[in-house]
Design an enzyme around this catalytic site. Structure first.
Site, short mmCIF file in Angstrom:
data_model
loop_
_atom_site.label_atom_id
_atom_site.label_comp_id
_atom_site.label_asym_id
_atom_site.label_seq_id
_atom_site.Cartn_x
_atom_site.Cartn_y
_atom_site.Cartn_z
N TYR A 50 0.85 -1.19 0.00
CA TYR A 50 0.00 0.00 0.00
C TYR A 50 0.89 1.24 0.00
O TYR A 50 1.93 1.27 0.67
CB TYR A 50 -0.91 0.00 1.23
CG TYR A 50 -1.77 1.23 1.36
CD1 TYR A 50 -2.82 1.46 0.48
CD2 TYR A 50 -1.54 2.17 2.37
CE1 TYR A 50 -3.62 2.59 0.59
CE2 TYR A 50 -2.33 3.30 2.49
CZ TYR A 50 -3.37 3.51 1.60
OH TYR A 50 -4.14 4.63 1.70
N ASP A 64 -0.27 16.17 5.50
CA ASP A 64 -1.24 15.48 4.63
C ASP A 64 -2.49 16.34 4.46
O ASP A 64 -3.55 16.04 5.00
CB ASP A 64 -1.58 14.12 5.23
CG ASP A 64 -2.51 13.31 4.35
OD1 ASP A 64 -2.55 13.55 3.13
OD2 ASP A 64 -3.22 12.43 4.89
N ASP A 91 -2.98 5.52 -2.63
CA ASP A 91 -3.88 6.57 -2.18
C ASP A 91 -3.84 7.71 -3.20
O ASP A 91 -2.81 8.34 -3.41
CB ASP A 91 -3.39 7.05 -0.80
CG ASP A 91 -4.23 8.17 -0.20
OD1 ASP A 91 -5.15 8.67 -0.88
OD2 ASP A 91 -3.95 8.54 0.96
N ASP A 93 -5.98 10.36 -3.00
CA ASP A 93 -6.68 11.50 -2.37
C ASP A 93 -8.05 11.70 -3.01
O ASP A 93 -8.81 10.78 -3.13
CB ASP A 93 -5.81 12.76 -2.46
CG ASP A 93 -4.63 12.71 -1.49
OD1 ASP A 93 -4.61 11.82 -0.62
OD2 ASP A 93 -3.73 13.56 -1.60
N HIS A 118 -7.37 4.40 -4.50
CA HIS A 118 -8.62 4.79 -3.86
C HIS A 118 -8.81 6.30 -3.93
O HIS A 118 -7.86 7.08 -3.89
CB HIS A 118 -8.76 4.26 -2.43
CG HIS A 118 -7.79 4.79 -1.42
ND1 HIS A 118 -7.88 6.06 -0.89
CD2 HIS A 118 -6.74 4.20 -0.79
CE1 HIS A 118 -6.92 6.23 0.02
NE2 HIS A 118 -6.20 5.12 0.08
N GLU A 120 -11.35 9.45 -2.39
CA GLU A 120 -12.16 9.72 -1.20
C GLU A 120 -13.20 10.80 -1.45
O GLU A 120 -13.11 11.55 -2.44
CB GLU A 120 -11.26 10.10 -0.03
CG GLU A 120 -10.47 11.37 -0.25
CD GLU A 120 -9.26 11.45 0.67
OE1 GLU A 120 -9.18 12.42 1.43
OE2 GLU A 120 -8.40 10.55 0.60
N CYS A 128 -6.15 14.68 6.69
CA CYS A 128 -5.91 13.31 7.16
C CYS A 128 -7.22 12.73 7.67
O CYS A 128 -7.97 13.39 8.40
CB CYS A 128 -4.85 13.31 8.25
SG CYS A 128 -4.61 11.69 9.01
N ARG A 163 -13.28 5.56 -0.94
CA ARG A 163 -13.13 5.77 0.50
C ARG A 163 -14.15 6.80 0.96
O ARG A 163 -14.33 7.85 0.34
CB ARG A 163 -11.72 6.27 0.80
CG ARG A 163 -11.55 6.84 2.20
CD ARG A 163 -10.13 7.27 2.45
NE ARG A 163 -10.07 8.46 3.30
CZ ARG A 163 -8.94 9.03 3.71
NH1 ARG A 163 -7.77 8.51 3.35
NH2 ARG A 163 -8.96 10.10 4.46
N GLU A 193 -13.34 4.61 6.47
CA GLU A 193 -12.36 5.37 7.24
C GLU A 193 -12.88 5.81 8.60
O GLU A 193 -14.02 6.26 8.74
CB GLU A 193 -11.93 6.61 6.44
CG GLU A 193 -10.88 7.48 7.11
CD GLU A 193 -9.53 6.79 7.26
OE1 GLU A 193 -9.47 5.73 7.92
OE2 GLU A 193 -8.54 7.31 6.74
N ASN A 215 -8.75 0.16 7.73
CA ASN A 215 -7.53 0.94 7.94
C ASN A 215 -7.09 0.80 9.40
O ASN A 215 -7.74 1.32 10.30
CB ASN A 215 -7.78 2.41 7.60
CG ASN A 215 -6.53 3.27 7.80
OD1 ASN A 215 -5.44 2.76 8.02
ND2 ASN A 215 -6.71 4.58 7.71
#
Length: 308
Positions: A50, A64, A91, A93, A118, A120, A128, A163, A193, A215
């Site tokens: 990952y 982040d 990731d 974002d 992924h 989100e 974050c 996500r 999440e 996660n």
């Protein structure tokens, strides 16, 4: 044995990722913030790799909060993906912009050799996932984001994961309702999440008809559940996104503090990875063998292919 890249094709890795999600066995994907870390992940026997946006941005010295670019993420992610024969999920974002940007993101990550990504449902720029103060976009906007991503996919085995960060903003029921729409929009995998406890993870499992990812990040809002606990409630994958970075940075900070105080690294040598072990991961001997096998030139010409 592959030296300069993975010995497994990108398409084969993507098929392996999908097969793993459908296997009934929990897929374990530690985060790798560098290709060398990915090699250790593979050596240790995990099913995949990952690439965390939080770890990547931290490694660049940035928080982040959506500061990294698609170019930075694709370059680092591609280098990590090429380092092993394992599939790599990255990731992405919020897709780095509006729906058209999410579509370009998928195409770029496919070209870089990733097995999946992924996206989100936070607003852009994001925060974050385990911090307070997050905001999520309307469901319709996230559905458009996912629709654009799915439409840009050329390899049907490239996994597009949705996500949701809605648990901490709108509540658990709203988060479940959102992810059902994300599945209908074409998401192959759902990333839940910042759930609070095992009961919430189980409620998601009961309510959503799609593979689910848990996660297990440290110092966050979720408890740290075992592989056995997550397997028992039917989860398909688990990530440990920032674990390797935290392990490494903790050791680096402690070791440098001791060196600064003692004036020598002698007291921490026994805690270091030995040079010989590093060379094993880097396949030093294999590179030397390859170099010897292709070296044909001699200054006197006797070893050249033509003899001239």
């Amino acid at each position: 044995m592959a030296l300069f890249s993975s010995g497994v094709s990108d398409s084969a890795k993507r098929r392996a990722l999908r097969a793993g999600l459908n296997s009934g066995a929990l897929q374990r994907w530690p985060g790798a913030f560098s290709p060398l870390v990915a090699k250790i992940v593979a050596e240790t026997g995990f099913e995949g790799v990952y690439v965390s946006g939080a770890a990547l941005s931290a490694d660049l010295g940035l928080p982040d909060i959506g500061l990294t670019t698609l170019t930075e993420v694709a370059a680092r992610g591609g280098a990590i993906a090429r380092a092993t024969d394992l599939p790599t999920l990255i990731d992405a974002d919020t897709g780095f912009g509006e729906p058209m940007s999410a579509a370009r993101t998928v195409a770029t990550l496919e070209d870089a050799g990733l097995a999946g990504c992924h996206l989100e449902d936070q607003v852009n720029p994001k925060r974050c996932g385990h911090l307070d103060g997050k905001e999520v976009v309307p469901v319709e906007q996230m559905v458009r984001r996912l629709g654009a991503a799915v439409s840009a996919r050329r390899d049907e085995d490239f996994v597009i994961c949705a996500r949701t960060d809605a648990r901490g903003v709108e509540g658990l029921d709203a988060a479940i309702a959102r992810t059902r729409q994300y599945v209908a929009a074409g998401a192959d995998l759902i990333f839940t999440e910042a759930l609070a406890d095992l009961d919430e993870f189980a409620r998601f499992r009961d309510a959503v008809d799609a593979p689910l990812l848990a996660n297990m990040t440290e110092f966050g809002k979720s408890e740290l559940f075992t592989v056995e606990q997550l397997s028992a409630i039917g989860y398909n994958a688990v990530i440990y996104p920032v674990t390797t970075l935290r392990l490494a940075m903790g050791a680096v900070e402690d070791g440098l503090t001791q060196i600064a105080a003692a004036g020598t690294q002698a007291g921490v040598v026994d805690r270091m990875q030995h040079r010989a072990r590093l060379y094993e991961f880097l396949q030093y001997a294999d590179y030397n063998d390859f170099d010897s096998s292709v070296f044909t030139y001699r200054a006197d010409g006797a070893g050249s292919p033509t003899g001239e």
